[in-house]
Design a protein around this motif. Structure first.
Motif, PDB file in Angstrom:
ATOM      1  N   GLY A 269      -5.397  35.100  -3.198  1.00 45.32           N
ATOM      2  CA  GLY A 269      -5.132  34.424  -1.940  1.00 45.32           C
ATOM      3  C   GLY A 269      -4.757  32.966  -2.154  1.00 45.32           C
ATOM      4  N   SER A 270      -4.344  32.320  -1.072  1.00 43.80           N
ATOM      5  CA  SER A 270      -3.939  30.916  -1.130  1.00 43.80           C
ATOM      6  C   SER A 270      -4.964  30.052  -0.403  1.00 43.80           C
ATOM      7  CB  SER A 270      -2.563  30.715  -0.494  1.00 43.80           C
ATOM      8  OG  SER A 270      -1.555  31.288  -1.297  1.00 43.80           O
ATOM      9  N   ALA A 271      -5.355  28.963  -1.049  1.00 45.25           N
ATOM     10  CA  ALA A 271      -6.398  28.077  -0.518  1.00 45.25           C
ATOM     11  C   ALA A 271      -5.817  26.724  -0.130  1.00 45.25           C
ATOM     12  CB  ALA A 271      -7.492  27.891  -1.565  1.00 45.25           C
ATOM     13  N   MET A 272      -6.604  25.971   0.620  1.00 46.01           N
ATOM     14  CA  MET A 272      -6.358  24.544   0.845  1.00 46.01           C
ATOM     15  C   MET A 272      -7.647  23.821   0.463  1.00 46.01           C
ATOM     16  SD  MET A 272      -5.106  22.364   4.197  1.00 46.01           S
ATOM     17  CE  MET A 272      -6.509  22.844   5.209  1.00 46.01           C
ATOM     18  N   HIS A 273      -7.800  23.538  -0.816  1.00 43.19           N
ATOM     19  CA  HIS A 273      -8.996  22.831  -1.267  1.00 43.19           C
ATOM     20  C   HIS A 273      -8.975  21.399  -0.734  1.00 43.19           C
ATOM     21  CE1 HIS A 273      -8.690  25.740  -4.918  1.00 43.19           C
ATOM     22  NE2 HIS A 273      -9.284  26.326  -3.884  1.00 43.19           N
ATOM     23  N   ILE A 274     -10.135  20.908  -0.323  1.00 41.02           N
ATOM     24  CA  ILE A 274     -10.221  19.564   0.255  1.00 41.02           C
ATOM     25  C   ILE A 274     -11.198  18.730  -0.556  1.00 41.02           C
ATOM     26  CG2 ILE A 274     -10.747  18.220   2.314  1.00 41.02           C
ATOM     27  CD1 ILE A 274     -10.147  20.699   3.989  1.00 41.02           C
ATOM     28  N   HIS A 275     -10.687  17.705  -1.235  1.00 37.26           N
ATOM     29  CA  HIS A 275     -11.506  16.751  -1.976  1.00 37.26           C
ATOM     30  C   HIS A 275     -11.942  15.644  -1.017  1.00 37.26           C
ATOM     31  CE1 HIS A 275     -10.541  18.098  -6.213  1.00 37.26           C
ATOM     32  NE2 HIS A 275      -9.677  18.796  -5.484  1.00 37.26           N
ATOM     33  N   GLN A 276     -13.219  15.254  -1.086  1.00 40.23           N
ATOM     34  CA  GLN A 276     -13.766  14.304  -0.128  1.00 40.23           C
ATOM     35  C   GLN A 276     -14.667  13.273  -0.814  1.00 40.23           C
ATOM     36  OE1 GLN A 276     -15.736  17.087   2.907  1.00 40.23           O
ATOM     37  NE2 GLN A 276     -15.177  18.321   1.132  1.00 40.23           N
ATOM     38  N   SER A 277     -14.509  12.042  -0.416  1.00 38.82           N
ATOM     39  CA  SER A 277     -15.463  11.001  -0.797  1.00 38.82           C
ATOM     40  C   SER A 277     -15.625  10.067   0.401  1.00 38.82           C
ATOM     41  CB  SER A 277     -14.992  10.227  -2.033  1.00 38.82           C
ATOM     42  OG  SER A 277     -13.733   9.620  -1.796  1.00 38.82           O
ATOM     43  N   ILE A 278     -16.660   9.243   0.365  1.00 38.00           N
ATOM     44  CA  ILE A 278     -16.949   8.309   1.459  1.00 38.00           C
ATOM     45  C   ILE A 278     -17.048   6.908   0.874  1.00 38.00           C
ATOM     46  CG2 ILE A 278     -18.468   7.758   3.390  1.00 38.00           C
ATOM     47  CD1 ILE A 278     -17.265  10.575   3.522  1.00 38.00           C
ATOM     48  N   ILE A 279     -16.310   5.973   1.446  1.00 37.41           N
ATOM     49  CA  ILE A 279     -16.377   4.590   0.987  1.00 37.41           C
ATOM     50  C   ILE A 279     -16.951   3.709   2.093  1.00 37.41           C
ATOM     51  CG2 ILE A 279     -14.433   4.877  -0.590  1.00 37.41           C
ATOM     52  CD1 ILE A 279     -12.697   3.328   1.424  1.00 37.41           C
ATOM     53  N   ASP A 280     -17.466   2.562   1.703  1.00 42.94           N
ATOM     54  CA  ASP A 280     -17.891   1.554   2.658  1.00 42.94           C
ATOM     55  C   ASP A 280     -16.638   0.945   3.290  1.00 42.94           C
ATOM     56  OD1 ASP A 280     -18.455  -1.481   3.278  1.00 42.94           O
ATOM     57  OD2 ASP A 280     -20.403  -0.482   3.328  1.00 42.94           O
ATOM     58  N   ALA A 281     -16.579   0.923   4.617  1.00 42.23           N
ATOM     59  CA  ALA A 281     -15.367   0.475   5.305  1.00 42.23           C
ATOM     60  C   ALA A 281     -15.019  -0.983   5.000  1.00 42.23           C
ATOM     61  CB  ALA A 281     -15.520   0.673   6.813  1.00 42.23           C
ATOM     62  N   LYS A 282     -16.018  -1.803   4.699  1.00 46.26           N
ATOM     63  CA  LYS A 282     -15.761  -3.223   4.422  1.00 46.26           C
ATOM     64  C   LYS A 282     -15.474  -3.491   2.956  1.00 46.26           C
ATOM     65  CE  LYS A 282     -18.486  -5.051   8.293  1.00 46.26           C
ATOM     66  NZ  LYS A 282     -19.646  -5.905   8.693  1.00 46.26           N
ATOM     67  N   THR A 283     -16.280  -2.891   2.077  1.00 52.30           N
ATOM     68  CA  THR A 283     -16.160  -3.219   0.654  1.00 52.30           C
ATOM     69  C   THR A 283     -15.250  -2.257  -0.104  1.00 52.30           C
ATOM     70  OG1 THR A 283     -18.058  -1.860  -0.014  1.00 52.30           O
ATOM     71  CG2 THR A 283     -18.508  -4.109   0.716  1.00 52.30           C
ATOM     72  N   GLY A 284     -15.050  -1.063   0.438  1.00 50.90           N
ATOM     73  CA  GLY A 284     -14.252  -0.067  -0.258  1.00 50.90           C
ATOM     74  C   GLY A 284     -14.989   0.627  -1.392  1.00 50.90           C
ATOM     75  N   LYS A 285     -16.295   0.381  -1.530  1.00 56.84           N
ATOM     76  CA  LYS A 285     -17.075   0.978  -2.607  1.00 56.84           C
ATOM     77  C   LYS A 285     -17.433   2.429  -2.279  1.00 56.84           C
ATOM     78  CE  LYS A 285     -17.322  -2.758  -5.141  1.00 56.84           C
ATOM     79  NZ  LYS A 285     -16.646  -2.827  -6.467  1.00 56.84           N
ATOM     80  N   ASN A 286     -17.345   3.275  -3.288  1.00 58.29           N
ATOM     81  CA  ASN A 286     -17.679   4.688  -3.139  1.00 58.29           C
ATOM     82  C   ASN A 286     -19.178   4.839  -2.876  1.00 58.29           C
ATOM     83  OD1 ASN A 286     -18.072   7.468  -3.376  1.00 58.29           O
ATOM     84  ND2 ASN A 286     -16.597   7.687  -5.031  1.00 58.29           N
TER      85      ASN A 286
END
Length: 465
Positions: A269-286
């Motif tokens: 089958g065919s997938a749509m894998h989704i990679h996700q991370s969250i950063i701080d909106a001000k600093t951009g740090k993961n």
């Protein structure tokens, strides 16, 4: 066969204001505008209008029912959801000029722009997939977080199929022969369609679509495109535009491109894998990595736990059709589980190898047929709930997760819808009006499917029962 007509080269997409749009359209000699709105299926609906009319009045209207249309073009019974009169009342569509781009395959100079939907009193239309994603992102914004995602899209190239009673076949490439065996990661197998992919890259660049890599997947004439990571709404827009692009490009080369989850019975089958991370909106740090040690944070594990807990509830958004569950069947090769592991592709949730700055979670459950706005909204909603509730994940698995119990993951579309309707935290995140509309449409699609008698039934039931 390579298209003989070479298209005009356009500048990249996106402007800030209607004045900027006017200047861009005039500089490109644009004659028509495709005014688009993604519906529940991720299909681009809307109107086409002359550029001059668009510039004098860039707002348009469509009936609310556009968000209640099934993939077959039908409408379910809307009693108890919206009234018949209300469903035919107009919603007003406002262009997001950041999505303004060329339509490079059009014969006449044409542009496209994605719109947002509003009621006459200014309220966003809750049933709009773009609004569902905006709603989820609003929860993150209130916490000072910003999600970053990167989708991977698998699809098949197939021979033109004008009679749906016949199975799909792989297309003939430049060698004059179709693929007869699986050619995963083969460069020469991709080069069989070199002319098609040259046009695809040209069209994608004209629209500002940021393709990272192209590979041949494990299925016969199955390909995968990875888009560069970025803002969730922008990436959902890019997926919508890329699907249009590859389908149009394939047609120019007299074949089809399909994002069906399971187009051929004996192929993956065919997938749509989704990679996700969250950063701080001000600093951009993961936020998934400790800034001092580089180790995973509690927030990271809570994000994983949220997706584990709510995966059954959001499965109908990640696998939206009856065909999707042919991919999510035992023994299909897809990760039919809610396990997680480090670099373990048999798990539904995978933590890819990376440095601390790029630590992320890959959700491998979504099918390529999923609406990108809804799939991204669903996985982010699940992760958010995990972080807010400080959930703890199960232990990571380092064995073949296919050997483990499937757990609570639904086996069918109907079962998946039932789980969605019982998950109040997810309903609160996505919006109750949207969930009601989505459930009604999906159940009606299932009822329509059940009206068709399959070859399997004729083969094994006709004379045996």
């Amino acid at each position: 066969m390579k298209s003989k007509k070479r298209k005009k080269a356009f500048s990249r997409r996106g402007v800030d204001t209607v004045e900027d749009a006017r200047e861009w359209l005039q500089s490109q000699g644009i004659e028509e505008i495709e005014c688009l709105i993604p519906d529940l299926a991720g299909v681009a609906r809307g109107k086409i209008m002359p550029a001059k009319k668009f510039l004098t009045s860039p707002y348009m209207n469509l009936p609310l029912a556009v968000f209640y249309q099934t993939i077959a073009g039908d409408y379910p019974d809307l009693e108890g959801v919206v009234g018949t009169v209300q469903s035919d009342t107009d919603v007003f569509l406002k262009p997001d000029f950041r999505t303004l781009a060329a339509v490079p395959w059009a014969h006449d100079p044409t542009a496209q722009v994605i719109h947002d939907a509003f009621h006459p009193d200014g309220r966003p239309v809750e049933e709009s997939p773009r609004q569902v994603l905006r709603r989820v992102l609003g929860f993150y914004e209130a916490k000072g977080w910003k999600p970053i995602i990167a989708p991977e899209l698998e699809f098949y190239l197939v021979e033109k199929n004008v009679d749906p009673d016949y199975p799909l076949k792989p297309p003939i490439g430049r060698s004059g022969r179709p693929e007869t065996g699986r050619q995963g990661y083969s460069i020469s197998a991709v080069n069989e369609f070199d002319a098609l992919f040259e046009d695809m890259y040209e069209y994608s660049e004209s629209q500002g679509l940021e393709i990272d890599t192209l590979i041949h997947e494990s299925g016969v004439a199955q390909m995968e495109i990875n888009l560069r990571h970025g803002d969730p709404l922008e990436l959902a827009d890019q997926v919508l535009m890329f699907k249009r692009t590859i389908k149009e490009t394939a047609l120019e080369h007299d074949i089809y491109a399909t994002f069906m989850a399971k187009p051929m019975a004996q192929e993956p089958g065919s997938a749509m894998h989704i990679h996700q991370s969250i950063i701080d909106a001000k600093t951009g740090k993961n936020q998934f990595s400790d800034p001092q040690t580089g180790n995973p944070t509690e927030l990271f594990f809570a994000f994983i736990a949220g997706q584990q807990k709510y995966m059954p509830a959001i499965t109908s958004l990640l696998a939206p059709y009856v065909n999707s569950y042919r991919r999510l069947a035992k023994g299909s090769g897809a990760p039919v589980n809610t396990q997680w592991g480090y670099d373990n592709r048999t798990a539904g949730l995978r933590v890819p190898p990376s440095d601390a700055e790029n630590r992320r979670l890959e959700n491998r459950i979504p099918s390529s047929d999923a609406n990108p706005y809804l799939a991204i909204a669903a996985v982010l909603a699940s992760g958010y709930l995990g972080m807010i509730d400080k959930l703890k994940p199960a232990d990571p698995v380092d064995i073949d997760a296919a050997t483990l119990p499937q757990g609570d993951l639904p086996y069918s579309l109907v079962q998946a819808i039932i789980k969605l309707e019982r998950a109040q935290p997810i309903i609160d995140m996505l919006g109750p009006q949207f969930v009601t509309a989505y459930s009604r449409v999906k159940l009606y699609e299932y009822e329509t499917f059940m009206q068709t008698i399959s070859p399997w039934e004729r083969e094994f039931l006709l004379l045996n029962v």
